[in-house]
Design a protein around this motif. Structure first.
Motif, PDB file in Angstrom:
ATOM      1  N   ASP A  57       0.819  -1.206   0.000  1.00  0.00           N
ATOM      2  CA  ASP A  57       0.000   0.000   0.000  1.00  0.00           C
ATOM      3  C   ASP A  57       0.857   1.261   0.000  1.00  0.00           C
ATOM      4  O   ASP A  57       0.545   2.237  -0.693  1.00  0.00           O
ATOM      5  CB  ASP A  57      -0.934   0.019   1.221  1.00  0.00           C
ATOM      6  N   SER A  58       1.949   1.232   0.772  1.00  0.00           N
ATOM      7  CA  SER A  58       2.793   2.419   0.858  1.00  0.00           C
ATOM      8  C   SER A  58       3.470   2.730  -0.471  1.00  0.00           C
ATOM      9  O   SER A  58       3.522   3.883  -0.896  1.00  0.00           O
ATOM     10  CB  SER A  58       3.855   2.239   1.950  1.00  0.00           C
ATOM     11  N   TYR A  59       3.963   1.700  -1.116  1.00  0.00           N
ATOM     12  CA  TYR A  59       4.728   1.945  -2.346  1.00  0.00           C
ATOM     13  C   TYR A  59       3.835   2.232  -3.547  1.00  0.00           C
ATOM     14  O   TYR A  59       4.117   3.134  -4.338  1.00  0.00           O
ATOM     15  CB  TYR A  59       5.625   0.748  -2.654  1.00  0.00           C
ATOM     16  N   PHE A  60       2.750   1.486  -3.690  1.00  0.00           N
ATOM     17  CA  PHE A  60       1.960   1.584  -4.914  1.00  0.00           C
ATOM     18  C   PHE A  60       0.774   2.548  -4.818  1.00  0.00           C
ATOM     19  O   PHE A  60       0.396   3.152  -5.833  1.00  0.00           O
ATOM     20  CB  PHE A  60       1.443   0.201  -5.322  1.00  0.00           C
ATOM     21  N   PHE A  61       0.164   2.683  -3.655  1.00  0.00           N
ATOM     22  CA  PHE A  61      -1.132   3.354  -3.604  1.00  0.00           C
ATOM     23  C   PHE A  61      -1.197   4.604  -2.725  1.00  0.00           C
ATOM     24  O   PHE A  61      -2.127   5.384  -2.866  1.00  0.00           O
ATOM     25  CB  PHE A  61      -2.204   2.364  -3.110  1.00  0.00           C
ATOM     26  N   ASP A  62      -0.263   4.792  -1.822  1.00  0.00           N
ATOM     27  CA  ASP A  62      -0.351   5.890  -0.860  1.00  0.00           C
ATOM     28  C   ASP A  62       0.236   7.174  -1.452  1.00  0.00           C
ATOM     29  O   ASP A  62       1.442   7.255  -1.699  1.00  0.00           O
ATOM     30  CB  ASP A  62       0.405   5.507   0.417  1.00  0.00           C
ATOM     31  N   PRO A  63      -0.578   8.218  -1.666  1.00  0.00           N
ATOM     32  CA  PRO A  63      -0.060   9.481  -2.219  1.00  0.00           C
ATOM     33  C   PRO A  63       1.002  10.132  -1.334  1.00  0.00           C
ATOM     34  O   PRO A  63       1.916  10.786  -1.846  1.00  0.00           O
ATOM     35  CB  PRO A  63      -1.310  10.358  -2.314  1.00  0.00           C
ATOM     36  N   LEU A  64       0.900   9.967  -0.012  1.00  0.00           N
ATOM     37  CA  LEU A  64       1.899  10.557   0.871  1.00  0.00           C
ATOM     38  C   LEU A  64       3.265   9.924   0.649  1.00  0.00           C
ATOM     39  O   LEU A  64       4.289  10.615   0.603  1.00  0.00           O
ATOM     40  CB  LEU A  64       1.478  10.398   2.331  1.00  0.00           C
ATOM     41  N   SER A  65       3.280   8.605   0.512  1.00  0.00           N
ATOM     42  CA  SER A  65       4.530   7.911   0.251  1.00  0.00           C
ATOM     43  C   SER A  65       5.075   8.264  -1.136  1.00  0.00           C
ATOM     44  O   SER A  65       6.289   8.439  -1.315  1.00  0.00           O
ATOM     45  CB  SER A  65       4.315   6.399   0.365  1.00  0.00           C
ATOM     46  N   TYR A  66       4.175   8.366  -2.101  1.00  0.00           N
ATOM     47  CA  TYR A  66       4.586   8.738  -3.463  1.00  0.00           C
ATOM     48  C   TYR A  66       5.234  10.120  -3.462  1.00  0.00           C
ATOM     49  O   TYR A  66       6.255  10.343  -4.116  1.00  0.00           O
ATOM     50  CB  TYR A  66       3.368   8.722  -4.386  1.00  0.00           C
ATOM     51  N   TYR A  67       4.652  11.032  -2.698  1.00  0.00           N
ATOM     52  CA  TYR A  67       5.203  12.392  -2.612  1.00  0.00           C
ATOM     53  C   TYR A  67       6.606  12.381  -2.025  1.00  0.00           C
ATOM     54  O   TYR A  67       7.524  13.017  -2.556  1.00  0.00           O
ATOM     55  CB  TYR A  67       4.281  13.261  -1.752  1.00  0.00           C
ATOM     56  N   SER A  68       6.794  11.648  -0.949  1.00  0.00           N
ATOM     57  CA  SER A  68       8.108  11.632  -0.290  1.00  0.00           C
ATOM     58  C   SER A  68       9.172  10.981  -1.174  1.00  0.00           C
ATOM     59  O   SER A  68      10.338  11.387  -1.147  1.00  0.00           O
ATOM     60  CB  SER A  68       8.015  10.916   1.059  1.00  0.00           C
ATOM     61  N   ARG A  69       8.792   9.983  -1.967  1.00  0.00           N
ATOM     62  CA  ARG A  69       9.769   9.300  -2.827  1.00  0.00           C
ATOM     63  C   ARG A  69      10.189  10.147  -4.014  1.00  0.00           C
ATOM     64  O   ARG A  69      11.277   9.960  -4.559  1.00  0.00           O
ATOM     65  CB  ARG A  69       9.187   7.975  -3.351  1.00  0.00           C
ATOM     66  N   ASN A  70       9.328  11.046  -4.419  1.00  0.00           N
ATOM     67  CA  ASN A  70       9.588  11.808  -5.640  1.00  0.00           C
ATOM     68  C   ASN A  70       9.980  13.261  -5.376  1.00  0.00           C
ATOM     69  O   ASN A  70       9.969  14.078  -6.299  1.00  0.00           O
ATOM     70  CB  ASN A  70       8.357  11.755  -6.547  1.00  0.00           C
ATOM     71  N   HIS A  71      10.309  13.579  -4.142  1.00  0.00           N
ATOM     72  CA  HIS A  71      10.799  14.903  -3.799  1.00  0.00           C
ATOM     73  C   HIS A  71      12.031  14.758  -2.912  1.00  0.00           C
ATOM     74  O   HIS A  71      12.162  13.796  -2.172  1.00  0.00           O
ATOM     75  CB  HIS A  71       9.729  15.728  -3.083  1.00  0.00           C
ATOM     76  N   ASP A  72      12.908  15.718  -3.032  1.00  0.00           N
ATOM     77  CA  ASP A  72      14.141  15.678  -2.262  1.00  0.00           C
ATOM     78  C   ASP A  72      14.434  17.088  -1.750  1.00  0.00           C
ATOM     79  O   ASP A  72      14.958  17.929  -2.478  1.00  0.00           O
ATOM     80  CB  ASP A  72      15.290  15.159  -3.131  1.00  0.00           C
ATOM     81  N   PHE A  73      14.068  17.337  -0.510  1.00  0.00           N
ATOM     82  CA  PHE A  73      14.294  18.639   0.096  1.00  0.00           C
ATOM     83  C   PHE A  73      15.410  18.542   1.147  1.00  0.00           C
ATOM     84  O   PHE A  73      15.830  17.449   1.532  1.00  0.00           O
ATOM     85  CB  PHE A  73      13.012  19.159   0.751  1.00  0.00           C
ATOM     86  N   GLU A  74      15.842  19.674   1.607  1.00  0.00           N
ATOM     87  CA  GLU A  74      16.853  19.679   2.658  1.00  0.00           C
ATOM     88  C   GLU A  74      16.292  19.112   3.954  1.00  0.00           C
ATOM     89  O   GLU A  74      15.116  19.288   4.260  1.00  0.00           O
ATOM     90  CB  GLU A  74      17.340  21.118   2.918  1.00  0.00           C
ATOM     91  N   TYR A  75      17.152  18.431   4.685  1.00  0.00           N
ATOM     92  CA  TYR A  75      16.825  17.909   6.013  1.00  0.00           C
ATOM     93  C   TYR A  75      15.630  16.945   6.012  1.00  0.00           C
ATOM     94  O   TYR A  75      14.922  16.822   7.005  1.00  0.00           O
ATOM     95  CB  TYR A  75      16.552  19.060   6.992  1.00  0.00           C
ATOM     96  N   GLY A  76      15.395  16.296   4.880  1.00  0.00           N
ATOM     97  CA  GLY A  76      14.328  15.310   4.823  1.00  0.00           C
ATOM     98  C   GLY A  76      12.933  15.876   4.957  1.00  0.00           C
ATOM     99  O   GLY A  76      12.011  15.188   5.421  1.00  0.00           O
ATOM    100  N   GLN A  77      12.731  17.119   4.527  1.00  0.00           N
ATOM    101  CA  GLN A  77      11.427  17.756   4.684  1.00  0.00           C
ATOM    102  C   GLN A  77      10.338  17.087   3.853  1.00  0.00           C
ATOM    103  O   GLN A  77       9.151  17.294   4.105  1.00  0.00           O
ATOM    104  CB  GLN A  77      11.521  19.238   4.306  1.00  0.00           C
TER     105      GLN A  77
END
Length: 278
Positions: free
Chosen positions: A166-186
């Motif tokens: 669910d986290s990898y394929f379907f969860d938008p929150l997880s998708y957002y974190s995987r596809n963005h790279d901000f400072e300090y893990g924001q």
């Protein structure tokens, strides 16, 4: 609470389910717990983490927000994660439920101003909640042994698969974190905020756990019964409830179980009567 990140599994903990399923009888604790020693160690670890870190943050969140704000934030996260339910409804071959959940998601996303409000409920579109663990159950995969995992909490050998799938394929929150790279893990802040939001809801249910004869057993049985309730859309067959409660066990004595509970309560007369500090 018994888990540092227990709310990642279900909103407000599965405490209501045990009351719904128990009805007027006393639910016998499940004994088929082959990994109990490991589970109790993980339970203690998660409980320590929760008391040291997670709960204080959740309490702080409650202090700086009011109920309407918390409800709006909760509605947002509930709606943004609706694709998990839609995807699993499709995997369960339930197109009508998938269409209904899709409609709810779109209504709240638009009329609900991004999901911060819940007009879908006012329009009579019910909230459904399912996941990959339920999908596996509907396709006949057995439950497997009960597990308590560090930083996760209660699950089973079957339900644990919902975490990566669910986290990898379907969860938008997880998708957002995987596809963005901000400072300090924001990029992980939305997921962390979601966990804090859910943990803050669990504070209201802590008195149930504090008054339990054995908190570990209480949480184990509550989790299993709550999952059973979800599998049968809130209406599990009576014979399955009786089997889970142990009522068909010839050695089951509800009077003896009740006496044990009362004996424990008498030894701790103030247990469960103290107000929860938050």
């Amino acid at each position: 609470m018994p888990s540092a990140l227990l709310p990642i599994l279900k909103r407000s903990l599965p405490l209501v389910a045990i009351t719904l399923l128990a009805g007027c009888t006393i639910a016998k604790p499940r004994t088929d717990d082959p990994y109990e020693k490991f589970n109790r160690d993980m339970y203690a670890f998660n409980d320590s983490m929760d008391k040291a870190i997670i709960r204080p943050v959740a309490v702080g969140y409650r202090k700086v927000t009011n109920p309407p704000v918390r409800r709006a934030v909760s509605d947002f996260f509930t709606n943004i994660r609706m694709p998990i339910t839609v995807a699993n409804d499709l995997l369960q071959a339930r197109p009508m439920q998938a269409a209904q959940s899709t409609g709810r998601f779109l209504v709240n996303l638009t009329l609900g101003i991004g999901g911060f409000f819940d007009p879908a409920s006012q329009l009579g579109i019910p909230l459904q909640d399912t996941d990959f663990g339920i999908t596996l159950a509907r396709w006949g995969v057995p439950e497997g042994g009960y597990l308590v995992l560090p930083f996760v909490g209660p699950t089973t050998a079957r339900d644990v698969w919902r975490l990566p799938v669910d986290s990898y394929f379907f969860d938008p929150l997880s998708y957002y974190s995987r596809n963005h790279d901000f400072e300090y893990g924001q990029e992980y802040l939305p997921e962390l905020f979601y966990l804090v939001t859910l943990r803050s809801r669990g504070i209201d249910a802590e008195s149930f756990l504090q008054s339990a004869y054995d908190p570990y057993v209480f949480m184990r049985d509550a989790y299993r019964q709550q999952r059973l309730y979800e599998l049968y859309d809130g209406n599990p067959p009576a014979e399955i409830i009786e089997q889970m409660q142990g009522l068909k066990d010839k050695n089951f004595d509800p009077d003896e179980l009740l006496e044990e509970q009362h004996s424990w309560e008498n030894k701790q007369p103030e247990q469960g009567k103290q107000p929860i500090k938050n």
